[in-house]
Structure formats: structure tokens, C-alpha cells
Design a protein around this motif. Structure first.
Motif, PDB file in Angstrom:
ATOM      1  N   GLN A  30      -9.118   2.000  -0.691  1.00  0.00           N
ATOM      2  CA  GLN A  30      -8.939   2.287   0.737  1.00  0.00           C
ATOM      3  C   GLN A  30      -7.560   1.837   1.223  1.00  0.00           C
ATOM      4  N   ILE A  31      -7.079   0.690   0.760  1.00  0.00           N
ATOM      5  CA  ILE A  31      -5.741   0.240   1.159  1.00  0.00           C
ATOM      6  C   ILE A  31      -4.680   1.189   0.614  1.00  0.00           C
ATOM      7  N   ASN A  32      -4.873   1.640  -0.629  1.00  0.00           N
ATOM      8  CA  ASN A  32      -3.909   2.569  -1.244  1.00  0.00           C
ATOM      9  C   ASN A  32      -3.781   3.870  -0.466  1.00  0.00           C
ATOM     10  N   THR A  33      -4.853   4.279   0.211  1.00  0.00           N
ATOM     11  CA  THR A  33      -4.837   5.551   0.933  1.00  0.00           C
ATOM     12  C   THR A  33      -4.581   5.369   2.431  1.00  0.00           C
ATOM     13  N   SER A  34      -4.195   4.169   2.832  1.00  0.00           N
ATOM     14  CA  SER A  34      -3.952   3.888   4.250  1.00  0.00           C
ATOM     15  C   SER A  34      -2.466   3.915   4.573  1.00  0.00           C
ATOM     16  N   LYS A  35      -2.175   4.242   5.811  1.00  0.00           N
ATOM     17  CA  LYS A  35      -0.780   4.216   6.289  1.00  0.00           C
ATOM     18  C   LYS A  35      -0.354   2.788   6.596  1.00  0.00           C
ATOM     19  N   PHE A  36      -1.328   1.962   7.016  1.00  0.00           N
ATOM     20  CA  PHE A  36      -1.051   0.565   7.341  1.00  0.00           C
ATOM     21  C   PHE A  36      -2.356  -0.216   7.290  1.00  0.00           C
ATOM     22  N   ILE A  37      -2.267  -1.532   7.327  1.00  0.00           N
ATOM     23  CA  ILE A  37      -3.472  -2.334   7.483  1.00  0.00           C
ATOM     24  C   ILE A  37      -3.277  -3.296   8.651  1.00  0.00           C
ATOM     25  N   VAL A  38      -4.380  -3.661   9.270  1.00  0.00           N
ATOM     26  CA  VAL A  38      -4.401  -4.709  10.282  1.00  0.00           C
ATOM     27  C   VAL A  38      -5.137  -5.888   9.644  1.00  0.00           C
ATOM     28  N   ALA A  39      -4.465  -7.016   9.528  1.00  0.00           N
ATOM     29  CA  ALA A  39      -5.054  -8.206   8.906  1.00  0.00           C
ATOM     30  C   ALA A  39      -5.302  -9.253   9.982  1.00  0.00           C
ATOM     31  N   ASP A  40      -6.572  -9.549  10.239  1.00  0.00           N
ATOM     32  CA  ASP A  40      -6.918 -10.533  11.265  1.00  0.00           C
ATOM     33  C   ASP A  40      -7.401 -11.809  10.583  1.00  0.00           C
ATOM     34  N   PHE A  41      -6.774 -12.943  10.925  1.00  0.00           N
ATOM     35  CA  PHE A  41      -7.040 -14.193  10.231  1.00  0.00           C
ATOM     36  C   PHE A  41      -7.984 -15.120  10.991  1.00  0.00           C
ATOM     37  N   THR A  42      -8.667 -14.582  12.002  1.00  0.00           N
ATOM     38  CA  THR A  42      -9.696 -15.349  12.680  1.00  0.00           C
ATOM     39  C   THR A  42     -10.765 -15.733  11.655  1.00  0.00           C
ATOM     40  N   GLY A  43     -11.083 -17.013  11.547  1.00  0.00           N
ATOM     41  CA  GLY A  43     -12.045 -17.473  10.557  1.00  0.00           C
ATOM     42  C   GLY A  43     -11.430 -17.774   9.212  1.00  0.00           C
ATOM     43  N   HIS A  44     -10.169 -17.329   9.007  1.00  0.00           N
ATOM     44  CA  HIS A  44      -9.399 -17.644   7.793  1.00  0.00           C
ATOM     45  C   HIS A  44     -10.177 -17.332   6.513  1.00  0.00           C
ATOM     46  N   ARG A  45     -10.613 -16.082   6.416  1.00  0.00           N
ATOM     47  CA  ARG A  45     -11.369 -15.646   5.243  1.00  0.00           C
ATOM     48  C   ARG A  45     -10.424 -15.360   4.079  1.00  0.00           C
ATOM     49  N   GLY A  46     -10.806 -15.795   2.895  1.00  0.00           N
ATOM     50  CA  GLY A  46      -9.986 -15.581   1.709  1.00  0.00           C
ATOM     51  C   GLY A  46      -9.740 -14.116   1.417  1.00  0.00           C
ATOM     52  N   GLY A  47     -10.737 -13.278   1.697  1.00  0.00           N
ATOM     53  CA  GLY A  47     -10.597 -11.844   1.443  1.00  0.00           C
ATOM     54  C   GLY A  47      -9.481 -11.215   2.250  1.00  0.00           C
ATOM     55  N   VAL A  48      -9.294 -11.684   3.483  1.00  0.00           N
ATOM     56  CA  VAL A  48      -8.238 -11.131   4.335  1.00  0.00           C
ATOM     57  C   VAL A  48      -6.867 -11.482   3.759  1.00  0.00           C
ATOM     58  N   TYR A  49      -6.721 -12.720   3.289  1.00  0.00           N
ATOM     59  CA  TYR A  49      -5.456 -13.124   2.654  1.00  0.00           C
ATOM     60  C   TYR A  49      -5.186 -12.269   1.414  1.00  0.00           C
ATOM     61  N   PHE A  50      -6.239 -12.007   0.627  1.00  0.00           N
ATOM     62  CA  PHE A  50      -6.087 -11.183  -0.579  1.00  0.00           C
ATOM     63  C   PHE A  50      -5.648  -9.768  -0.214  1.00  0.00           C
TER      64      PHE A  50
END
Length: 306
Positions: A226-246
């Protein structure tokens, strides 16, 4: 296959009979031969039951099919309903290209024919009537991309059409999708729908969240796809989840634009490596939606659905 008596009118297009699937949530889950498969909340369903006009229904139908094609099972809610029908209708040339792409999607062999009367072409081309689809087919014929065989609606893609499709596949950054990486916590559901989803919609792009995407892949593989086929991503770090950092790190590695966000009261705990970026420190969904739309349009320009 369900019998005709087991079908109900599609709540979106109203022109085709849809299979109503069992659902455990307060809403409706339907699979329509025109629109595709979707879920709609009870509140949004009450809006859909009101007179909307064929053009608005065609926009929703087209949006659902686009979501299905990206691997998502879309949920229509009262929050995103208005955003969907306010989307800009694609140009005639874009709609004709969508017809060609949808035709190619349905065939497996070169020279194989497709039926222009298939209801999915209405959704794929954002058409409210069959005559619109036939006009778009004529548009393709004049460019020698396709040909109608005049035999029960049979058509075929011509060599020039395949060349055009190959050129489309080679083009980069053509996606209108914005991938949302965030903490999937019930407390943030309202933030997602009225903040992230609304902000991306208002900028003219299509929001996608991995937990709302139907797939058969390993979850990590699907996130990367899904990231490969996206124009951009929005990364929200509320809760500081490891998956978001990845996910943000992966997007950086393949040079996809990232819009950094975090709820203001979580900002102090941001990892040192993230602090250097211009982060939207939101406090309310409305604040987030407005600032996210402004940031996306400033960096990338309005999306194709603006």
C-alpha cells in the motif's frame, strides 16, 4: 450465487440489485455488480436513501470501485459521505482512460473481447447513464485504442490501446492515494474520520488505512504494498506506536513524501530522529483536517479529486 429474490436494490446506485451480506455492525454490507463491495453506516445509509441525483450516486459508485481496486473494502460514513460527493468529476479524457484500464483488467488474453454493457464500466468511468459509457468508448475508438464489434456490445482493445496502457504503467507518481499510519485505538476513531480522512479528502486525494483494507497477504507485506502505491503517507505519532515509525522509515527509504503529525500532548515524547521534521501538532480533528489539507496542497498541490 444468490437468487434474484435474495437480492436488494443497491443503496448507492439504486439501479442494480445487490447482494446484502451478513454484518455485525450498525449498517449495511452490500456487493453490487456496478459499484463493487462496500459497507455503509446506518447514519450514512439514511442519507443515501434521500434523493441525491444520478451524478452524485455515480461519484460514490466510482469511489467504491476505486477503493476495491486498491484492495480496500471501503466504509461510507456520515463523515466522509459529503467529501465523496464533493469530489471533482474526472475529465472526459481521464474517464475514457479509466474505461480502457477497466477493460484491460477484465481480460486475460490479447485480443479477448469485453462487454461494454457490463455495469462495472458505469462505476469505473463515473458515468450516471449507459450513453455516457458509449460516448467514452467512441472517444477511445477515435484514438484507435478500442473497437466496438457491434455484436451484443462486444468490444476489443486494439494494439494502440495496449501501447497506451503500457505507457500508463510506466508513469511514476500517478497515484492519488494517501496512506495513513497511525495508532488504531478506539479513542482516535473520531480523529481518523474527521481529521485525517477529511484532511486528505479535502486536498483531493484518497485516504487509505491498513486496518480498513481487505487482503490475503501477510500484514507487513500488505503495508509495504500500500505504501508503494501511494503518492504520500501521513504518519501520526500519537501513542508512539512502533509500526508508525517503521512505516515512516520505509516511506523515507523509497522517497515517498511524508506528512508528520502528532497530538500536541504527545509531542514531547517524540523520538529525537523525528523532532527535526515540521510536525503538525494538532489538538482537535477540525484543526488537524484544516492544517493537513493546507500542508498537502502546499507541498504536492491539489489532488485530482479536488
Amino acid at each position: 450465487m444468490p437468487t434474484e429474490s435474495e437480492l436488494d436494490p443497491c443503496i448507492i446506485c439504486t439501479s442494480h440489485q445487490a447482494e446484502t451480506l451478513e454484518s455485525s455492525f450498525d449498517g449495511l454490507h452490500q456487493k453490487c455488480p456496478r459499484c463493487g463491495e462496500f459497507k455503509i453506516s446506518g447514519t450514512a445509509a439514511s442519507i443515501a436513501n434521500q434523493p441525491l441525483g444520478k451524478d452524485k450516486r455515480a461519484k460514490i459508485s466510482g469511489w467504491i470501485l476505486e477503493q476495491n481496486q486498491s484492495g480496500a473494502l471501503p466504509m461510507i460514513t456520515s463523515d466522509n459521505f459529503q467529501n465523496i460527493i464533493n469530489r471533482k468529476l474526472p475529465s472526459v479524457a481521464e474517464r475514457a482512460t479509466k474505461l480502457l484500464i477497466e477493460a484491460d483488467r477484465s481480460i486475460t488474453n490479447l485480443g479477448e473481447r469485453f462487454y461494454i454493457s457490463d455495469p462495472r464500466f458505469l462505476a469505473a468511468t463515473y458515468s450516471s447513464e449507459s450513453k455516457d459509457v458509449l460516448f467514452l468508448l467512441k472517444f477511445l475508438e477515435e484514438q484507435e485504442f478500442a473497437l466496438s464489434k457491434a455484436l451484443g456490445g462486444q468490444c476489443e482493445i486494439l494494439p494502440q490501446g495496449y501501447i497506451h496502457l503500457d505507457e500508463l504503467k510506466k508513469r511514476t507518481v500517478t497515484s492519488s492515494q494517501g496512506f495513513i499510519a497511525m495508532w488504531f485505538h478506539a479513542d482516535l476513531n473520531n480523529i481518523f474520520s474527521k481529521g485525517f480522512e477529511a484532511g486528505i479528502f479535502n486536498a483531493g486525494y484518497n485516504p487509505v488505512r491498513i486496518d480498513q483494507t481487505e487482503h490475503i497477504n501477510k500484514i507487513d507485506d500488505e503495508i509495504i504494498r500500500q505504501i508503494n502505491t501511494s503518492k504520500f503517507i501521513v504518519a501520526d505519532f500519537t501513542g508512539h506506536r512502533g509500526g508508525v515509525y517503521f512505516e515512516a522509515g520505509y516511506a523515507m527509504g523509497i522517497d515517498i513524501p511524508i506528512f508528520w503529525t502528532c497530538r500536541k500532548d504527545h509531542l514531547e515524547d517524540l523520538h529525537f530522529d523525528i523532532r527535526q521534521f515540521n510536525c503538525i501538532d494538532w489538538e482537535s480533528p477540525e484543526d488537524l483536517a484544516h492544517r493537513l489539507t493546507t500542508r498537502i496542497e502546499a507541498v504536492l498541490g491539489p489532488g485530482p479529486n479536488k
